[in-house]
Write a protein that holds these residues in place. Structure first.
Motif, PDB file in Angstrom:
ATOM      1  N   UNK A 147       0.819  -1.209   0.000  1.00  0.00           N
ATOM      2  CA  UNK A 147       0.000   0.000   0.000  1.00  0.00           C
ATOM      3  C   UNK A 147       0.855   1.263   0.000  1.00  0.00           C
ATOM      4  N   UNK A 148       0.541   2.183  -0.903  1.00  0.00           N
ATOM      5  CA  UNK A 148       1.208   3.478  -0.955  1.00  0.00           C
ATOM      6  C   UNK A 148       2.503   3.502  -1.748  1.00  0.00           C
ATOM      7  N   UNK A 149       2.863   2.409  -2.389  1.00  0.00           N
ATOM      8  CA  UNK A 149       4.114   2.392  -3.153  1.00  0.00           C
ATOM      9  C   UNK A 149       4.007   3.283  -4.381  1.00  0.00           C
ATOM     10  N   UNK A 150       2.883   3.209  -5.084  1.00  0.00           N
ATOM     11  CA  UNK A 150       2.642   4.067  -6.247  1.00  0.00           C
ATOM     12  C   UNK A 150       1.471   4.977  -5.901  1.00  0.00           C
ATOM     13  N   UNK A 151       1.736   6.270  -5.896  1.00  0.00           N
ATOM     14  CA  UNK A 151       0.701   7.241  -5.570  1.00  0.00           C
ATOM     15  C   UNK A 151       0.052   7.789  -6.829  1.00  0.00           C
ATOM     16  N   UNK A 152       0.842   7.914  -7.896  1.00  0.00           N
ATOM     17  CA  UNK A 152       0.356   8.547  -9.116  1.00  0.00           C
ATOM     18  C   UNK A 152       0.960   7.846 -10.319  1.00  0.00           C
ATOM     19  N   UNK A 153       0.170   7.725 -11.366  1.00  0.00           N
ATOM     20  CA  UNK A 153       0.640   7.172 -12.626  1.00  0.00           C
ATOM     21  C   UNK A 153       0.708   8.323 -13.621  1.00  0.00           C
ATOM     22  N   UNK A 154       1.908   8.656 -14.051  1.00  0.00           N
ATOM     23  CA  UNK A 154       2.103   9.750 -15.000  1.00  0.00           C
ATOM     24  C   UNK A 154       2.194   9.137 -16.397  1.00  0.00           C
ATOM     25  N   UNK A 155       1.276   9.523 -17.268  1.00  0.00           N
ATOM     26  CA  UNK A 155       1.192   8.937 -18.604  1.00  0.00           C
ATOM     27  C   UNK A 155       1.723   9.943 -19.610  1.00  0.00           C
ATOM     28  N   UNK A 156       2.653   9.486 -20.430  1.00  0.00           N
ATOM     29  CA  UNK A 156       3.211  10.327 -21.487  1.00  0.00           C
ATOM     30  C   UNK A 156       2.815   9.752 -22.835  1.00  0.00           C
ATOM     31  N   UNK A 157       2.559  10.656 -23.769  1.00  0.00           N
ATOM     32  CA  UNK A 157       2.248  10.242 -25.131  1.00  0.00           C
ATOM     33  C   UNK A 157       3.529   9.916 -25.875  1.00  0.00           C
ATOM     34  N   UNK A 158       3.386   9.670 -27.157  1.00  0.00           N
ATOM     35  CA  UNK A 158       4.583   9.345 -27.936  1.00  0.00           C
ATOM     36  C   UNK A 158       5.519  10.545 -28.020  1.00  0.00           C
ATOM     37  N   UNK A 159       6.791  10.274 -28.031  1.00  0.00           N
ATOM     38  CA  UNK A 159       7.778  11.339 -28.156  1.00  0.00           C
ATOM     39  C   UNK A 159       7.889  11.767 -29.609  1.00  0.00           C
TER      40      UNK A 159
END
Length: 181
Positions: A147-159
């Motif tokens: 629990x609490x290891x990942x707080x947020x998932x940041x998604x990036x589009x193609x470079x």
């Protein structure tokens, strides 16, 4: 002081001088003590060279241990449990998110301080899909990692395309379409 005179041994009662057999016993005893002293000193030197005493019948910290136990001990001592667990997630990404999503989205990095996992997708459509699935994915990751290891998932589009530098590039240009003239 007492009034009784001290008794002195009479000269006629001398202690007998040791004979040949007695002298041999005394000499043997002295030689054994010297050898024992030399042996103890030599044994202490050997133990110091080897790094201390040898392990006995009971387990202690110097005993050999299994490789897995040694690695777990190292991870715990250094505080690397979370980075190692997240590294395992990056290796098991297809099993965690599913084959379809794993074909189009790849985890890039994990920021331990912010507890943010950055994922890059190969198209904007998959990036949008992953943004919609982010809460469920964060819950699944925390279930797997703790629990609490990942707080947020940041998604990036193609470079964008890789910027090329060379003789035909304008100094200080800001993008792939910025050219002379």
């Amino acid at each position: 002081m007492s009034d009784t005179p001290a008794q002195t041994p009479e000269p006629s009662k001398k202690t007998p001088e040791p004979s040949g057999v007695d002298l041999a016993r005394v000499a043997l005893r002295a030689a054994k003590e010297q050898a024992r002293a030399r042996g103890d000193a030599a044994q202490q030197k050997r133990q110091a060279r080897r790094g201390g005493l040898r392990s006995g019948a009971r387990a202690d910290g110097r005993d050999p241990m299994a490789l897995g136990a040694a690695i777990n001990r190292l991870l715990t001592e250094r505080g690397w449990e979370t980075p190692a667990a997240v590294g395992g997630v990056m290796g098991r990404w297809p099993q965690i998110v599913g084959e379809d999503l794993a074909k189009h989205c790849v985890p890039q990095r994990y920021d331990e301080d912010e507890r943010v996992l950055t994922v890059q997708c190969d198209s904007t459509a998959w990036a949008t899909q992953l943004r919609l699935l982010a809460p469920q994915l964060v819950a699944r990751l925390n279930e797997d990692l703790g629990h609490g290891t990942v707080r947020l998932l940041k998604v990036q589009g193609p470079g964008g395309p890789a910027r090329r530098y060379g003789p035909l590039r304008a100094p200080g240009s800001t993008g792939p379409g910025d050219t002379y003239g």
